[in-house]
Design a protein around this motif. Structure first.
Motif, PDB file in Angstrom:
ATOM      1  N   TYR B  36       0.703  -0.947   0.408  1.00 36.09           N
ATOM      2  CA  TYR B  36      -0.310   0.147  -0.073  1.00 36.09           C
ATOM      3  C   TYR B  36       1.100   1.479   0.223  1.00 36.09           C
ATOM      4  CZ  TYR B  36      -4.094  -2.208   1.054  1.00 36.09           C
ATOM      5  OH  TYR B  36      -5.161  -3.128   1.270  1.00 36.09           O
ATOM      6  N   VAL B  37       0.195   2.073  -0.501  1.00 38.93           N
ATOM      7  CA  VAL B  37       1.568   3.670  -0.384  1.00 38.93           C
ATOM      8  C   VAL B  37       0.498   4.879  -0.348  1.00 38.93           C
ATOM      9  CG1 VAL B  37       0.512   3.756  -3.434  1.00 38.93           C
ATOM     10  CG2 VAL B  37       2.413   4.930  -2.314  1.00 38.93           C
ATOM     11  N   GLN B  38       0.762   5.280   0.202  1.00 40.46           N
ATOM     12  CA  GLN B  38       0.032   6.972   0.694  1.00 40.46           C
ATOM     13  C   GLN B  38       1.294   7.881   0.877  1.00 40.46           C
ATOM     14  OE1 GLN B  38      -0.766   6.951   5.004  1.00 40.46           O
ATOM     15  NE2 GLN B  38      -2.854   8.709   4.858  1.00 40.46           N
ATOM     16  N   TYR B  39       0.293   8.866  -0.413  1.00 42.48           N
ATOM     17  CA  TYR B  39       1.310   9.903  -1.086  1.00 42.48           C
ATOM     18  C   TYR B  39       0.577  10.951  -0.099  1.00 42.48           C
ATOM     19  CZ  TYR B  39       2.001   7.613  -5.061  1.00 42.48           C
ATOM     20  OH  TYR B  39       2.591   6.003  -6.153  1.00 42.48           O
ATOM     21  N   GLN B  42      -2.451  12.452   0.524  1.00 46.54           N
ATOM     22  CA  GLN B  42      -3.727  11.389  -0.509  1.00 46.54           C
ATOM     23  C   GLN B  42      -4.168  10.643   0.750  1.00 46.54           C
ATOM     24  OE1 GLN B  42      -2.376  10.670  -4.106  1.00 46.54           O
ATOM     25  NE2 GLN B  42      -2.336  12.484  -4.575  1.00 46.54           N
ATOM     26  N   ARG B  43      -4.825   9.726   1.120  1.00 44.47           N
ATOM     27  CA  ARG B  43      -5.611   7.921   1.573  1.00 44.47           C
ATOM     28  C   ARG B  43      -4.532   7.548   1.445  1.00 44.47           C
ATOM     29  NH1 ARG B  43     -11.810   8.169   0.620  1.00 44.47           N
ATOM     30  NH2 ARG B  43     -11.276  10.754   1.086  1.00 44.47           N
ATOM     31  N   LEU B  44      -4.750   6.263   2.036  1.00 42.97           N
ATOM     32  CA  LEU B  44      -3.919   4.865   1.582  1.00 42.97           C
ATOM     33  C   LEU B  44      -4.375   4.649   0.858  1.00 42.97           C
ATOM     34  CD1 LEU B  44      -1.325   3.736   3.105  1.00 42.97           C
ATOM     35  CD2 LEU B  44      -2.449   2.462   4.874  1.00 42.97           C
ATOM     36  N   GLN B  45      -3.502   3.809  -0.136  1.00 46.21           N
ATOM     37  CA  GLN B  45      -4.367   2.952  -1.519  1.00 46.21           C
ATOM     38  C   GLN B  45      -3.336   1.767  -1.731  1.00 46.21           C
ATOM     39  OE1 GLN B  45      -3.735   5.427  -5.377  1.00 46.21           O
ATOM     40  NE2 GLN B  45      -3.075   6.930  -3.624  1.00 46.21           N
ATOM     41  N   LEU B  46      -4.199   1.228  -2.227  1.00 47.51           N
ATOM     42  CA  LEU B  46      -3.667  -0.352  -2.441  1.00 47.51           C
ATOM     43  C   LEU B  46      -2.292  -0.190  -4.136  1.00 47.51           C
ATOM     44  CD1 LEU B  46      -3.225  -3.570  -2.529  1.00 47.51           C
ATOM     45  CD2 LEU B  46      -4.818  -4.245  -3.711  1.00 47.51           C
ATOM     46  N   LEU B  47      -1.301  -0.394  -3.802  1.00 49.57           N
ATOM     47  CA  LEU B  47       0.027   0.084  -5.257  1.00 49.57           C
ATOM     48  C   LEU B  47      -0.417  -1.458  -5.880  1.00 49.57           C
ATOM     49  CD1 LEU B  47       2.228   1.241  -6.631  1.00 49.57           C
ATOM     50  CD2 LEU B  47       3.674   0.076  -4.888  1.00 49.57           C
ATOM     51  N   TYR B  85       5.021   4.006   2.469  1.00 47.97           N
ATOM     52  CA  TYR B  85       5.112   2.929   1.848  1.00 47.97           C
ATOM     53  C   TYR B  85       4.634   1.532   2.605  1.00 47.97           C
ATOM     54  CZ  TYR B  85       5.921   4.369  -2.901  1.00 47.97           C
ATOM     55  OH  TYR B  85       5.903   4.663  -4.603  1.00 47.97           O
ATOM     56  N   TYR B  86       3.837   0.902   3.334  1.00 48.67           N
ATOM     57  CA  TYR B  86       3.184   0.132   3.790  1.00 48.67           C
ATOM     58  C   TYR B  86       3.238  -1.325   3.179  1.00 48.67           C
ATOM     59  CZ  TYR B  86       2.215   3.303   6.898  1.00 48.67           C
ATOM     60  OH  TYR B  86       2.202   4.881   7.706  1.00 48.67           O
ATOM     61  N   CYS B  87       3.916  -2.182   3.700  1.00 50.37           N
ATOM     62  CA  CYS B  87       3.711  -3.387   3.179  1.00 50.37           C
ATOM     63  C   CYS B  87       3.108  -4.632   4.287  1.00 50.37           C
ATOM     64  CB  CYS B  87       5.219  -4.629   3.506  1.00 50.37           C
ATOM     65  SG  CYS B  87       5.175  -6.756   3.015  1.00 50.37           S
ATOM     66  N   ALA B  88       2.044  -5.705   3.475  1.00 51.92           N
ATOM     67  CA  ALA B  88       0.540  -6.116   4.273  1.00 51.92           C
ATOM     68  C   ALA B  88       0.835  -7.394   4.026  1.00 51.92           C
ATOM     69  CB  ALA B  88      -0.302  -5.210   4.189  1.00 51.92           C
ATOM     70  N   GLY B 100       3.099  -3.865   7.952  1.00 58.04           N
ATOM     71  CA  GLY B 100       4.510  -3.495   8.468  1.00 58.04           C
ATOM     72  C   GLY B 100       4.203  -2.124   9.355  1.00 58.04           C
ATOM     73  N   THR B 101       5.583  -1.959   9.348  1.00 59.28           N
ATOM     74  CA  THR B 101       5.711  -0.196  10.178  1.00 59.28           C
ATOM     75  C   THR B 101       6.130   0.749   9.084  1.00 59.28           C
ATOM     76  OG1 THR B 101       7.876  -0.707  10.842  1.00 59.28           O
ATOM     77  CG2 THR B 101       6.416  -0.475  12.706  1.00 59.28           C
ATOM     78  N   GLY B 102       6.069   0.440   7.618  1.00 57.43           N
ATOM     79  CA  GLY B 102       6.220   1.674   6.914  1.00 57.43           C
ATOM     80  C   GLY B 102       7.603   1.721   6.549  1.00 57.43           C
TER      81      GLY B 102
END
Lengths: 116, 109
Positions: B36-39, B42-47, B85-88, B100-102
């Motif tokens: 997942y990515v958060q610019y 902006q809101r968190l979104q699936l990459l 960037y978050y891994c999930a 993950g912690t990002g």
């Protein structure tokens, strides 16, 4: 367009106040989630709900409760706000698992709560 | 318990350099993994998700079961890739995501 909305972008409350955070989705999703997002800790799940009137504890439910009276609305309640609940709160929703295919979680814009 | 580890809090690169954001997971079965990515603002979104094996915005991620890793890669970073960037990982048999912690990626011009 997919939409998850949260009632407030910024909220400031005092210690001991009861706080309501509202989340609404317009995608007819079954599943809804509340997370808190803290630097260095990532996203941590507070509560989630698979259906109306159903709720499940996440990883950090202490100090929180939730309500889901309607499918589109999922409320997070801080019964007595404390300073350590100052955080960014994210709501998300997703459709049910279909034939083993995971359905994406869609996130709201977040509510930044400050407890003084 | 399932865990997702992102060892880097911050990764800084120059535009045009290769990027690799690390993610390791702990799960003995067949995990379902996501980035997942958060610019900014902006809101968190699936990459991307590993099951679809797709490339989004030039990013790819390969599941390595031997190393229990799902690193995110891009051969040439762009300034607009700067984001969190978050891994999930999908928790076994539920709809719960374990994040993950990002890692904050900064791409300098």
């Amino acid at each position: 367009d997919v939409k998850v909305t949260q009632s407030s972008r910024y909220l400031v409350k005092r210690t001991g106040e009861k706080v309501f955070l509202e989340c609404v989705q317009d995608m007819d999703h079954e599943n809804m989630f509340w997370y808190r997002q803290d630097p260095g800790l990532g996203l941590r799940l507070i509560y989630f709900s698979y259906d109306v009137k159903m709720k499940e504890k996440g990883d950090i439910p202490e100090g929180y409760s939730v309500s889901r009276e309607k499918k589109e609305r999922f409320s997070l309640i801080l019964e007595s706000a404390s300073t350590n609940q100052t955080s960014m709160y994210l709501c998300a929703s997703s459709s049910d698992l279909l034939a083993g295919v995971y359905n994406e979680q869609f996130f709201g814009p977040g509510t930044r709560l400050t407890v003084l | 318990a399932q865990r997702v580890t992102q060892p880097e809090k911050l990764l800084s690169v120059f535009k045009g350099a290769p990027v690799e954001l690390k993610c390791n997971y702990s799960y003995s079965g067949s995990p379902e993994l996501f980035w997942y990515v958060q610019y900014s603002r902006q809101r968190l979104q699936l990459l991307l998700r590993h099951i679809s094996r797709e490339s989004i915005k030039g990013f790819t991620a390969d599941l390595n079961k031997g190393e229990t890793s799902f690193h995110l890669k891009k051969p040439f970073a762009q300034e607009e890739d700067s984001a969190m960037y978050y891994c999930a990982s999908l928790s076994y048999n539920t709809d719960k995501l374990i994040f993950g912690t990002g890692t904050r990626l900064q791409v300098f011009p």
